[in-house]
Design an enzyme around this catalytic site. Structure first.
Site, PDB file in Angstrom:
ATOM      1  N   ASP A   1       0.839  -1.194   0.000  1.00  0.00           N
ATOM      2  CA  ASP A   1       0.000   0.000   0.000  1.00  0.00           C
ATOM      3  C   ASP A   1       0.879   1.252   0.000  1.00  0.00           C
ATOM      4  O   ASP A   1       1.575   1.533   0.975  1.00  0.00           O
ATOM      5  CB  ASP A   1      -0.890   0.001   1.254  1.00  0.00           C
ATOM      6  CG  ASP A   1      -1.817   1.196   1.263  1.00  0.00           C
ATOM      7  OD1 ASP A   1      -2.786   1.185   0.480  1.00  0.00           O
ATOM      8  OD2 ASP A   1      -1.567   2.157   2.027  1.00  0.00           O
TER       9      ASP A   1
ATOM     10  N   TYR B   1       3.159   9.807   0.671  1.00  0.00           N
ATOM     11  CA  TYR B   1       4.128   9.228   1.613  1.00  0.00           C
ATOM     12  C   TYR B   1       5.573   9.559   1.204  1.00  0.00           C
ATOM     13  O   TYR B   1       6.506   9.309   1.965  1.00  0.00           O
ATOM     14  CB  TYR B   1       3.960   7.701   1.720  1.00  0.00           C
ATOM     15  CG  TYR B   1       2.594   7.233   2.159  1.00  0.00           C
ATOM     16  CD1 TYR B   1       1.669   8.124   2.730  1.00  0.00           C
ATOM     17  CD2 TYR B   1       2.201   5.905   2.012  1.00  0.00           C
ATOM     18  CE1 TYR B   1       0.404   7.692   3.113  1.00  0.00           C
ATOM     19  CE2 TYR B   1       0.940   5.477   2.410  1.00  0.00           C
ATOM     20  CZ  TYR B   1       0.046   6.382   2.953  1.00  0.00           C
ATOM     21  OH  TYR B   1      -1.198   5.946   3.331  1.00  0.00           O
TER      22      TYR B   1
ATOM     23  N   LYS C   1      -2.146   6.176  -4.285  1.00  0.00           N
ATOM     24  CA  LYS C   1      -3.273   7.062  -3.957  1.00  0.00           C
ATOM     25  C   LYS C   1      -3.103   8.429  -4.603  1.00  0.00           C
ATOM     26  O   LYS C   1      -2.003   8.997  -4.593  1.00  0.00           O
ATOM     27  CB  LYS C   1      -3.390   7.232  -2.433  1.00  0.00           C
ATOM     28  CG  LYS C   1      -3.448   5.918  -1.676  1.00  0.00           C
ATOM     29  CD  LYS C   1      -3.748   6.108  -0.198  1.00  0.00           C
ATOM     30  CE  LYS C   1      -3.608   4.791   0.547  1.00  0.00           C
ATOM     31  NZ  LYS C   1      -2.232   4.486   0.984  1.00  0.00           N
TER      32      LYS C   1
ATOM     33  N   HIS D   1      -7.211   9.595  -2.029  1.00  0.00           N
ATOM     34  CA  HIS D   1      -6.657   9.446  -0.674  1.00  0.00           C
ATOM     35  C   HIS D   1      -7.636   9.934   0.402  1.00  0.00           C
ATOM     36  O   HIS D   1      -7.771   9.314   1.453  1.00  0.00           O
ATOM     37  CB  HIS D   1      -5.334  10.220  -0.593  1.00  0.00           C
ATOM     38  CG  HIS D   1      -4.398   9.725   0.450  1.00  0.00           C
ATOM     39  ND1 HIS D   1      -3.040   9.691   0.287  1.00  0.00           N
ATOM     40  CD2 HIS D   1      -4.621   9.247   1.697  1.00  0.00           C
ATOM     41  CE1 HIS D   1      -2.477   9.200   1.388  1.00  0.00           C
ATOM     42  NE2 HIS D   1      -3.416   8.936   2.256  1.00  0.00           N
TER      43      HIS D   1
ATOM     44  N   ASN E   1     -11.209   7.002   3.016  1.00  0.00           N
ATOM     45  CA  ASN E   1     -11.720   7.988   3.974  1.00  0.00           C
ATOM     46  C   ASN E   1     -13.037   8.627   3.536  1.00  0.00           C
ATOM     47  O   ASN E   1     -13.313   9.783   3.876  1.00  0.00           O
ATOM     48  CB  ASN E   1     -10.667   9.073   4.250  1.00  0.00           C
ATOM     49  CG  ASN E   1      -9.412   8.509   4.891  1.00  0.00           C
ATOM     50  OD1 ASN E   1      -9.479   7.939   5.960  1.00  0.00           O
ATOM     51  ND2 ASN E   1      -8.283   8.630   4.213  1.00  0.00           N
TER      52      ASN E   1
ATOM     53  N   LYS F   1      11.939  -6.017  11.379  1.00  0.00           N
ATOM     54  CA  LYS F   1      11.936  -7.348  10.748  1.00  0.00           C
ATOM     55  C   LYS F   1      11.210  -8.395  11.583  1.00  0.00           C
ATOM     56  O   LYS F   1      10.475  -9.224  11.052  1.00  0.00           O
ATOM     57  CB  LYS F   1      13.371  -7.794  10.455  1.00  0.00           C
ATOM     58  CG  LYS F   1      13.967  -7.005   9.301  1.00  0.00           C
ATOM     59  CD  LYS F   1      15.264  -7.569   8.787  1.00  0.00           C
ATOM     60  CE  LYS F   1      15.718  -6.710   7.606  1.00  0.00           C
ATOM     61  NZ  LYS F   1      17.005  -7.072   7.062  1.00  0.00           N
TER      62      LYS F   1
HETATM   63  P1  NAP Z   1      -0.664   0.273  11.835  1.00  0.00           P
HETATM   64  O1  NAP Z   1      -0.609  -0.676  10.692  1.00  0.00           O
HETATM   65  O2  NAP Z   1      -1.804   0.200  12.766  1.00  0.00           O
HETATM   66  O3  NAP Z   1       0.726   0.114  12.616  1.00  0.00           O
HETATM   67  C1  NAP Z   1       0.937   0.725  13.836  1.00  0.00           C
HETATM   68  C2  NAP Z   1       2.259   0.386  14.446  1.00  0.00           C
HETATM   69  O4  NAP Z   1       2.254  -0.976  14.856  1.00  0.00           O
HETATM   70  C3  NAP Z   1       3.468   0.534  13.529  1.00  0.00           C
HETATM   71  O5  NAP Z   1       4.136   1.724  13.840  1.00  0.00           O
HETATM   72  C4  NAP Z   1       4.338  -0.687  13.846  1.00  0.00           C
HETATM   73  O6  NAP Z   1       5.608  -0.307  14.353  1.00  0.00           O
HETATM   74  C5  NAP Z   1       3.577  -1.439  14.905  1.00  0.00           C
HETATM   75  N1  NAP Z   1       3.543  -2.877  14.643  1.00  0.00           N
HETATM   76  C6  NAP Z   1       3.545  -3.534  13.461  1.00  0.00           C
HETATM   77  N2  NAP Z   1       3.492  -4.859  13.636  1.00  0.00           N
HETATM   78  C7  NAP Z   1       3.463  -5.052  14.982  1.00  0.00           C
HETATM   79  C8  NAP Z   1       3.396  -6.204  15.789  1.00  0.00           C
HETATM   80  N3  NAP Z   1       3.371  -7.415  15.274  1.00  0.00           N
HETATM   81  N4  NAP Z   1       3.379  -6.026  17.145  1.00  0.00           N
HETATM   82  C9  NAP Z   1       3.403  -4.816  17.711  1.00  0.00           C
HETATM   83  N5  NAP Z   1       3.463  -3.678  16.981  1.00  0.00           N
HETATM   84  C10 NAP Z   1       3.485  -3.797  15.631  1.00  0.00           C
HETATM   85  O7  NAP Z   1      -0.610   1.786  11.368  1.00  0.00           O
HETATM   86  P2  NAP Z   1      -0.654   2.677  10.093  1.00  0.00           P
HETATM   87  O8  NAP Z   1       0.717   2.816   9.514  1.00  0.00           O
HETATM   88  O9  NAP Z   1      -1.351   3.878  10.540  1.00  0.00           O
HETATM   89  O10 NAP Z   1      -1.566   1.951   9.017  1.00  0.00           O
HETATM   90  C11 NAP Z   1      -1.061   0.982   8.103  1.00  0.00           C
HETATM   91  C12 NAP Z   1      -0.922   1.513   6.707  1.00  0.00           C
HETATM   92  O11 NAP Z   1      -2.203   1.958   6.218  1.00  0.00           O
HETATM   93  C13 NAP Z   1      -0.017   2.726   6.517  1.00  0.00           C
HETATM   94  O12 NAP Z   1       1.350   2.422   6.594  1.00  0.00           O
HETATM   95  C14 NAP Z   1      -0.492   3.203   5.170  1.00  0.00           C
HETATM   96  O13 NAP Z   1       0.019   2.373   4.140  1.00  0.00           O
HETATM   97  C15 NAP Z   1      -1.996   3.019   5.304  1.00  0.00           C
HETATM   98  N6  NAP Z   1      -2.682   4.231   5.805  1.00  0.00           N
HETATM   99  C16 NAP Z   1      -3.603   4.831   5.007  1.00  0.00           C
HETATM  100  C17 NAP Z   1      -4.234   5.975   5.421  1.00  0.00           C
HETATM  101  C18 NAP Z   1      -5.239   6.626   4.517  1.00  0.00           C
HETATM  102  O14 NAP Z   1      -5.633   7.766   4.797  1.00  0.00           O
HETATM  103  N7  NAP Z   1      -5.703   5.968   3.486  1.00  0.00           N
HETATM  104  C19 NAP Z   1      -3.964   6.524   6.681  1.00  0.00           C
HETATM  105  C20 NAP Z   1      -3.056   5.877   7.501  1.00  0.00           C
HETATM  106  C21 NAP Z   1      -2.430   4.726   7.055  1.00  0.00           C
HETATM  107  P3  NAP Z   1       6.983  -0.884  13.706  1.00  0.00           P
HETATM  108  O15 NAP Z   1       7.147  -0.235  12.382  1.00  0.00           O
HETATM  109  O16 NAP Z   1       8.008  -0.467  14.689  1.00  0.00           O
HETATM  110  O17 NAP Z   1       6.823  -2.378  13.612  1.00  0.00           O
END
Ligand code: NAP
Length: 323
Positions: free
Chosen positions: A50, A55, A84, A117, A167, A274
């Site tokens: 994604d 970004y 996006k 987006h 969104n 990782k």
């Molecule tokens: P998320 O996937 O909820 O991740 C949150 C945090 O969890 C990350 O900082 C990560 O840290 C940690 N994490 C990952 N695996 C883990 C595990 N197994 N155990 C514990 N912690 C863990 O947050 P997000 O980045 O907000 O959302 C995911 C993706 O959705 C984004 O990267 C982006 O591609 C997309 N997104 C889209 C929008 C939109 O408006 N469309 C908005 C926000 C996000 P580490 O990196 O340290 O592992």
């Protein structure tokens, strides 16, 4: 079938892998970390990536994908890549050039999915968040349906296999669905979704229209200070989630991911670590019982970590509606 390759069918006949690798990170690390961790994610089995123009790391992700194609790990058709359309390119004549720019950065001939987006048209230009002299965001008066028609043309031109939104509330989705002469329905609505904001009404609405809900922030977001109210409860510390994880000999993170997949939601997970990337692909190795699913449904609190504060006051700000 290899469970890691689990996919769902979109309303245009294409398939999307149910687990996707998120690539957003704060600007100071976004490029470096995407280049290091995206190839690793592909190596361990992620096939859905994604991305977004906003970004500012599509070039690094393009390099990562190319390197994994070059070393024989994957073929282009094995990868499902999303990009996006940023809000400053919503005028119809700017849509295709914006997609072409992303394709060039990603070193791809097509993306699998191209989505709006946010439903928030902004003044065109180089600034991602154009502001006036008082620091107020400058909206652009573009009808979302006109942007959608330009996306339909990108699909027809083969620059993207599928088109969707992100969104959008249900009224904004309805506006597109009811558009006279609609050629393609949005295949997805990518929104924040996790056990504290389970989006059950929006999910029902999307399912009833054949639209896949794609969850971001599935672990409770990255809690980045400038975006997220730091007083919000930490999702992964929730006692119900932790108890279900313990019972299943899994982590709360895996339970939160599998919860989405089992309710028919495609789930994104960002990790630039990782150990956690390897952990996250294990989501296919267990099952949640109907009782577990019900218990997780019960912890919803309507906590929105990502309130899109920059868009408050925009005429199309999506979260004034209940769903
Ligand atoms: P998320 O996937 O909820 O991740 C949150 C945090 O969890 C990350 O900082 C990560 O840290 C940690 N994490 C990952 N695996 C883990 C595990 N197994 N155990 C514990 N912690 C863990 O947050 P997000 O980045 O907000 O959302 C995911 C993706 O959705 C984004 O990267 C982006 O591609 C997309 N997104 C889209 C929008 C939109 O408006 N469309 C908005 C926000 C996000 P580490 O990196 O340290 O592992």
């Amino acid at each position: 079938m290899d469970p890691k390759g689990q996919k769902v069918k979109l309303n245009d006949g294409h398939f999307i892998p149910v687990l996707g690798f998120g690539t957003y990170a704060p600007p100071e690390v976004a490029k470096r970390d995407a280049l290091e961790f995206t190839p690793f994610a592909i190596e361990v089995g992620f096939r859905h990536i994604d991305c977004a123009h906003a970004y500012q790391n599509e070039e690094q992700i393009g390099q990562a994908i190319r390197s994994k194609i070059a070393d024989g790990t994957v073929k282009r058709e094995d990868i499902f890549c999303t990009s996006k359309l940023w809000c400053t390119s919503f005028r119809p004549e700017l849509v295709r050039p914006a997609l072409e720019k992303s394709l060039k950065s990603l070193q791809l001939d097509y993306v699998d999915l191209y989505i709006m987006h946010y439903p928030l048209a902004l003044k065109p230009g180089e600034e991602l968040y154009p502001k006036d002299e008082n620091g107020k965001l400058i909206a652009d008066s573009v009808d979302l349906c006109h942007t959608w028609e330009a996306l339909e043309k990108c699909k027809d031109a083969g620059l993207t296999k599928s088109i969707g939104v992100s969104n959008f509330n249900h009224k904004q989705l309805e506006k597109i669905l009811n558009k006279p002469g609609l050629k393609y329905k949005p295949v997805c609505n990518q929104v924040e979704c996790h056990p504290y904001l389970n989006q059950s009404k929006l999910l029902d609405f999307c399912k009833s229209h054949g639209i896949v809900l794609v969850a971001f922030g599935a672990l409770g977001s990255q809690r980045i200070k400038e975006w997220v109210n730091q007083n919000h409860t930490v999702l992964l510390e929730d006692p119900v989630l932790c108890a279900i994880a313990k019972k299943n000999k899994q982590t709360p993170a895996l339970v939160a991911l599998l919860y989405q997949i089992q309710r028919g939601v495609v789930v994104l997970i960002k990790s630039f670590n990782k150990k956690q990337i390897k952990e996250n692909i294990q989501v296919f190795d267990f099952e949640l019982s109907p009782e577990d699913m019900k218990a997780i449904d019960g912890i919803n609190r309507n906590i929105r970590y990502n309130e899109i504060l920059f868009g408050v006051g925009h005429p199309e700000y999506p979260f004034s509606e209940e769903y």
